[in-house]
Design an enzyme around this catalytic site. Structure first.
Site, short mmCIF file in Angstrom:
data_model
loop_
_atom_site.label_atom_id
_atom_site.label_comp_id
_atom_site.label_asym_id
_atom_site.label_seq_id
_atom_site.Cartn_x
_atom_site.Cartn_y
_atom_site.Cartn_z
N ASN A 79 43.12 39.71 34.48
CA ASN A 79 43.23 40.97 35.22
C ASN A 79 44.25 40.76 36.33
OD1 ASN A 79 42.86 43.25 36.78
ND2 ASN A 79 40.79 42.72 37.46
N HIS A 96 35.04 47.85 37.57
CA HIS A 96 35.30 46.64 38.38
C HIS A 96 34.83 46.92 39.81
CE1 HIS A 96 37.39 43.42 40.45
NE2 HIS A 96 37.61 42.86 39.27
N SER A 141 36.26 33.75 40.34
CA SER A 141 36.87 32.46 40.67
C SER A 141 36.86 31.47 39.51
CB SER A 141 36.22 31.86 41.92
OG SER A 141 36.41 32.71 43.03
N LYS A 168 45.41 42.83 38.37
CA LYS A 168 45.18 43.69 39.55
C LYS A 168 46.50 44.33 40.01
CE LYS A 168 41.28 40.81 40.72
NZ LYS A 168 40.29 40.46 41.72
N GLY A 195 37.54 36.23 43.83
CA GLY A 195 38.65 35.89 44.72
C GLY A 195 38.27 35.04 45.92
N GLU A 212 36.09 46.28 42.52
CA GLU A 212 37.15 46.77 43.42
C GLU A 212 37.36 48.28 43.23
OE1 GLU A 212 40.17 43.85 42.47
OE2 GLU A 212 38.94 42.32 43.45
N GLU A 217 30.30 40.00 37.01
CA GLU A 217 31.14 39.46 38.08
C GLU A 217 30.42 39.63 39.42
OE1 GLU A 217 35.55 39.59 36.91
OE2 GLU A 217 35.03 41.55 37.71
C1 PEP Z 1 38.25 39.72 38.97
O1 PEP Z 1 38.70 40.40 39.88
O2 PEP Z 1 37.92 40.25 37.90
C2 PEP Z 1 38.13 38.28 39.18
C3 PEP Z 1 37.25 37.65 38.49
O3 PEP Z 1 38.96 37.74 40.14
P1 PEP Z 1 39.08 36.17 40.49
O4 PEP Z 1 39.18 35.41 39.20
O5 PEP Z 1 40.32 36.07 41.31
O6 PEP Z 1 37.84 35.80 41.25
#
Ligand code: PEP
Length: 257
Positions: free
Chosen positions: A10, A93, A214, A12, A174, A95, A168
């Site tokens: 992703n 998501h 992460s 973003k 992040g 976000e 998630e």
């Molecule tokens: C995400 O935003 O879907 C995600 C898992 O980000 P990160 O791997 O940077 O934690």
């Protein structure tokens, strides 16, 4: 049918045409790592360009608006991203939920419209740190999913192709923190139970439940080997082919769950 591990990058709000080389490098490597289904979700502006550059990997959108067209300034519908070359869309998501106030009901509407446009779904769920600390993570995640899972009625294999769920935990996105393997397995098992309840034994057991938060090359093998983990949704580590491919290689080396 045992599904291959599914690793999705992703991007973003990252990426200009200068990043097409990363997509090409991921695609070339994916052609040698066929035990894994690999995909990237670039920003809307790059969907068509990435779609034209790659042969093996899937290309998807990070979100879509409801409906097909209309007076929605700045928004992009499922049929529009499908026309640009997207084969799937990430919905719900955190976000989007937190930054754009998206509700479970809206996500469910988007899911219906995305399926109508022929897109596969990657439906995200996950709790905040506050919810986890209160001991209510499992209930929270299941409630999110119950309210946003669409009906799918085409037979087990088709159902498992049409949808993946991404767990998630928000506090792991992040941040460099990951959930413990025990916590991942506990939530994934609960999600598996809900998928079986919703779509029946066969389809519910096949649908891939991805972990996100992460994930990087260093921790991917352990996470991907956990029970009921069928892949990963990767943010930061998907922005370079080198770090993303470390995760894809880890997935290629494990048995499918
Ligand atoms: C995400 O935003 O879907 C995600 C898992 O980000 P990160 O791997 O940077 O934690």
């Amino acid at each position: 049918m045992a599904m291959r591990p599914f690793i999705i990058g992703n991007w973003k709000m990252n990426g200009t045409r200068a990043m097409l080389g990363e997509a090409r490098a991921i695609d070339r490597a994916a052609q040698r790592l066929m035990k894994v289904e690999v995909a990237i979700a670039p920003p809307f502006t790059l969907i068509h360009a990435v779609h034209r550059e790659v042969e093996q990997i899937g290309v998807g959108a990070q979100d879509c608006h409801t409906g097909t067209d209309g007076a929605f300034t700045g928004d992009v519908s499922a049929s529009m991203v499908a026309d640009a070359g997207a084969k799937f869309v990430i919905l719900g998501h955190s976000e989007r939920r937190e930054g754009h106030g998206e509700s479970d009901a809206l996500i469910r509407q988007k899911a219906d419209d995305a399926l109508e446009a022929g897109l596969r779904l990657v439906l995200c769920c996950g709790e905040s740190e506050k919810v986890r600390d209160s001991g209510k993570a499992e209930k929270f995640v299941l409630d999110q999913l119950r309210a946003s899972l669409p009906p799918l009625e085409d037979g087990a294999d088709a159902v498992a192709e049409q949808i993946a769920v991404a767990y998630e935990p928000i506090w792991a996105i992040g941040t460099g923190k990951t959930a413990s393997i025990a916590d991942i397995e506990e939530i994934h098992a609960a999600i598996r139970g809900l998928l079986v309840e919703t779509y029946g034994d066969e389809a519910g057991s096949e649908i891939r439940i991805l972990y996100g938060g992460s994930v990087k090359a260093e921790n991917a093998a352990e996470i991907l080997a956990a029970e009921h983990v069928g892949g990963a949704l990767v943010g930061g580590a998907s922005l370079s082919a080198e770090s993303f491919l470390g995760i894809v290689i880890a997935a290629s080396d494990i048995e499918t769950n």
